[in-house]
Each structure stands twice: as C-alpha cells, then as structure tokens.
Enzyme design. Structure first.
Site, PDB file in Angstrom:
ATOM      1  N   ASP A 113       0.809  -1.225   0.000  1.00  0.00           N
ATOM      2  CA  ASP A 113       0.000   0.000   0.000  1.00  0.00           C
ATOM      3  C   ASP A 113       0.845   1.279   0.000  1.00  0.00           C
ATOM      4  OD1 ASP A 113      -2.164  -1.640   0.070  1.00  0.00           O
ATOM      5  OD2 ASP A 113      -2.837  -1.100   2.081  1.00  0.00           O
ATOM      6  N   ARG A 148     -14.577  -1.055 -25.806  1.00  0.00           N
ATOM      7  CA  ARG A 148     -15.228  -1.090 -24.493  1.00  0.00           C
ATOM      8  C   ARG A 148     -14.485  -0.202 -23.493  1.00  0.00           C
ATOM      9  NH1 ARG A 148     -15.694  -7.625 -24.348  1.00  0.00           N
ATOM     10  NH2 ARG A 148     -17.867  -7.781 -24.992  1.00  0.00           N
ATOM     11  N   ARG A 169     -16.768  -3.315 -18.700  1.00  0.00           N
ATOM     12  CA  ARG A 169     -16.414  -4.571 -18.040  1.00  0.00           C
ATOM     13  C   ARG A 169     -15.565  -4.242 -16.823  1.00  0.00           C
ATOM     14  NH1 ARG A 169     -19.643  -5.997 -21.188  1.00  0.00           N
ATOM     15  NH2 ARG A 169     -19.587  -7.788 -22.609  1.00  0.00           N
ATOM     16  N   ARG A 197      -0.627  -8.929  -4.786  1.00  0.00           N
ATOM     17  CA  ARG A 197       0.364  -9.140  -3.722  1.00  0.00           C
ATOM     18  C   ARG A 197       1.269 -10.334  -3.990  1.00  0.00           C
ATOM     19  NH1 ARG A 197      -2.836  -8.489   1.795  1.00  0.00           N
ATOM     20  NH2 ARG A 197      -2.260 -10.633   2.113  1.00  0.00           N
TER      21      ARG A 197
HETATM   22  O1  F6P Z   1      -1.392  -5.434   2.727  1.00  0.00           O
HETATM   23  C1  F6P Z   1      -2.216  -4.398   2.374  1.00  0.00           C
HETATM   24  C2  F6P Z   1      -3.457  -4.982   1.765  1.00  0.00           C
HETATM   25  O2  F6P Z   1      -3.095  -5.761   0.649  1.00  0.00           O
HETATM   26  C3  F6P Z   1      -4.511  -3.961   1.385  1.00  0.00           C
HETATM   27  O3  F6P Z   1      -4.261  -3.301   0.156  1.00  0.00           O
HETATM   28  C4  F6P Z   1      -5.734  -4.811   1.372  1.00  0.00           C
HETATM   29  O4  F6P Z   1      -6.898  -4.063   1.543  1.00  0.00           O
HETATM   30  C5  F6P Z   1      -5.503  -5.737   2.539  1.00  0.00           C
HETATM   31  O5  F6P Z   1      -4.122  -5.846   2.696  1.00  0.00           O
HETATM   32  C6  F6P Z   1      -6.125  -7.100   2.401  1.00  0.00           C
HETATM   33  O6  F6P Z   1      -5.922  -7.800   3.585  1.00  0.00           O
HETATM   34  P1  F6P Z   1      -6.151  -9.367   3.759  1.00  0.00           P
HETATM   35  O7  F6P Z   1      -5.039 -10.058   3.025  1.00  0.00           O
HETATM   36  O8  F6P Z   1      -6.081  -9.575   5.217  1.00  0.00           O
HETATM   37  O9  F6P Z   1      -7.466  -9.673   3.121  1.00  0.00           O
END
Ligand code: F6P
Length: 326
Positions: free
Chosen positions: A130, A165, A250, A259
């Site tokens: 983040d 789109r 869409r 992540r």
């Molecule tokens: O690590 C930050 C984050 O990826 C945020 O962007 C996201 O909202 C959150 O963690 C999601 O958390 P979890 O993996 O606990 O669902």
C-alpha cells in the site's frame, strides 16, 4: 546497542514481495557482525506462541527472488492487548534476545511502537504494497504490486480496444491509492479513483463517455479498492445509464493477485538496503525507530511519530493523469 548479541526478525501483516529479501539482509547483516539471529514464525502470533528458530546464512539462501514471506505472517489481535505483549516480551527475554526487527506495514509498526514503549528494543522495516507508512517514501513490495497492476492494465487495454469497451480495473489499496495512482499514470488511464480523492460514479462515467466522444476506441478507469466510488457503485450507475455512456463496461478486480508477485529488482534492492540498515541502526545503539528511505537516503524516524499516522498518495498527480488522457 552496546553488548548486543542476539536479535530476532519477523514479518507481519499483509505479505509483500521483497519481504524475503529483507529477512535475508537482516540475517546476513547480523551474522556478519557475529550476532545470533532468530526467525519468528507467523508474525506477532509467533512471538506469543514461542515459535522461534535460529537462522544461519544458508537458511536464507535462495529466497531473494521469492514472493510472500518464508517466515509466514498473521494478523494477531492478542498483540493489541497489554497482556499479549507482556507474554511476547517474556518469550523474547527467556531466549536472551536483545532486539527485534519487524518487517511490515502500518498495523505492524503500531505493534512495534507499543513494544518499544513497553521497554523492548525494536527497529521497524517498512514493507507493504500500500505504501502508506509515514517516514518513508517507498515501502518494500509496492513497486512489484504496481507492475503487476500495470501488466493487467496493458493486457486489458488490447481487448478493450478490440471490442471498443471501457474497463474498470480495481487494484489493492484499502486506505491509500498509491498503487492505483502509479499504475493508472503508467497505464494511461482515462480516470483514476482513490480513497484520497472523492469521485462519484457519475464523474467516472462522464470521463469514460467523454473519451469516446474524443474518438478513443477504449477507456480505462483504475480504481483503488478503498475508493468511495468502488466498482460496485460504478456498475450500478452504469446499469442505469448505459445508453448515455456509449462504451460497454467490463470490470476486473485484481484482488490478492496484486500481492503475489516475484519481487522486482527495485524491491529486492530496497529490501536489502533497508534490512541491512536495520542492523546498522541497532549496532549504532539506536532503536524504537523505523528505518526508511526518504529522497534516496536512509533515515530513521521514531516509532512514536509513525504510530497512528498515514502517508496518503499524492492526489495532485491526478491532474497530470487527466491532462495525459486528452
Ligand atoms: O497489505 C495491504 C493490503 O493488501 C490492502 O491493500 C488490502 O486491503 C488488505 O491488505 C487485504 O488484507 P487481507 O489479506 O487480510 O485480506
């Protein structure tokens, strides 16, 4: 810290690509000083559960390129309680551990601040996709997350164009829109929605529609997960106003895919520098700080200053994105 002999390291909160490179840097930096290093499994939960394992240089071999965290991570509500932290400190002290390095984001560094306030030596290393930590410009993991988002945007653009789109791409960022902002600018988005800047579904739809009127064959909206105008609100609005918008819409929600990447070179180098700097900070006698990178220099900021604060994305860059989308 004078007489420092043993440290522990943990990763906490949402995992971030580059955490492993940071664990490797802390471990090898400390071993180079002839300190002993202990890994704590599963973040603060492992401190409470007494999950420690001593690390040697080879134990952190072959992990610099791996996403996620080999130490494991967890959210640990018990650590927010004084009793939980007291149990954690008792476990650290029972092993003769002098200091702890916490690799994680805002919530994790709030835990670091509490522990240091209660008398244990802690150094924080900023790691969260983040990028919302105060006292640091770019946190470990966010470059990889931006690049994953960007790759998705680039792919969606081709199909959007073929079918004329609009696409709304939702990327992670609960409280901070940094990933959406950077990937949106790099991906040439027509509109970017952030938690830091309020947009209504009608505003987003108007920007998509205007792009069509200007002769564009497609239009992209990049939306941070925490933006007030979320993809659901946009879809709902779109359902009621389809004809006036022009483009079909869409939606793609990237979710945790963002992540899960192999850390970029930038994240590996940043993690290596910050992990090593955490060890140097302890060696110089300092603790209760976050080690961060500000304007390309390594700086330390007291954990007490970081606790409870957040670094928002620079919403002034939205104007640049708007001009570039004409
Ligand atoms: O690590 C930050 C984050 O990826 C945020 O962007 C996201 O909202 C959150 O963690 C999601 O958390 P979890 O993996 O606990 O669902």
């Amino acid at each position: 810290m004078p007489g420092l002999k043993k440290i522990a390291v943990l990763t906490s909160g949402g995992d971030a690509p580059g955490m492993n490179a940071a664990v490797r840097a802390v471990t090898r930096g400390a071993l180079a000083r002839s300190w002993e290093v202990f890994a704590v499994r599963n973040g603060f939960a492992g401190l409470l559960g007494n999950e420690f394992a001593q690390l040697a240089a080879r134990d952190v071999g072959g992990i610099i390129q791996a996403g996620g965290t080999v130490l494991g991570s967890a959210r640990c509500p018990e650590f927010a309680e004084v009793g939980g932290r007291a149990a954690a400190m008792a476990n650290l002290r029972a092993r003769g551990i002098d200091a702890l390095v916490v690799i994680g984001g805002n919530g994790s560094q709030a835990g670091s601040a509490s522990l240091s306030r209660e008398g244990f030596a802690v150094v924080g290393v900023p790691s969260t996709i983040d990028n919302d930590l105060y006292g640091n410009d770019v946190s470990i993991g966010c470059d990889t997350a931006i690049n994953i988002t960007l790759e998705a945007i680039d792919r969606l653009r081709t199909t959007a164009s073929s079918h004329q789109r609009a696409f709304a791409v939702e990327t992670m960022g609960r409280n901070c829109g940094y990933i959406a902002l950077m990937a949106g600018i790099a991906g040439g988005a027509e509109v970017i929605a952030l938690p830091e800047h309020e947009l209504k579904p009608a505003d987003v739809a108007a920007r998509l529609s205007a792009a069509r009127e200007r002769g564009k064959t497609h239009a992209l909206a990049v939306i941070a997960e925490g933006a007030k105008c979320g993809v659901h609100e946009l879809m709902e609005y779109y359902g009621a106003h389809r004809r006036s918008i022009g483009f079909d819409l869409r939606v793609t929600r990237l979710g945790h895919v963002v992540r899960g990447g192999t850390p970029t070179a930038a994240d590996r180098v940043l993690a290596t520098r910050l992990g090593a700097a955490a060890v140097e900070t302890l060696a110089s006698g300092k603790h209760s700080v976050l080690v961060g990178m500000v304007k390309g220099e390594i700086v330390t900021t007291p954990l007490s200053e970081i606790d409870g604060r957040m670094r928002p994305a620079d919403a002034t860059l939205l104007e640049l994105a708007r001009v570039m989308a004409i």
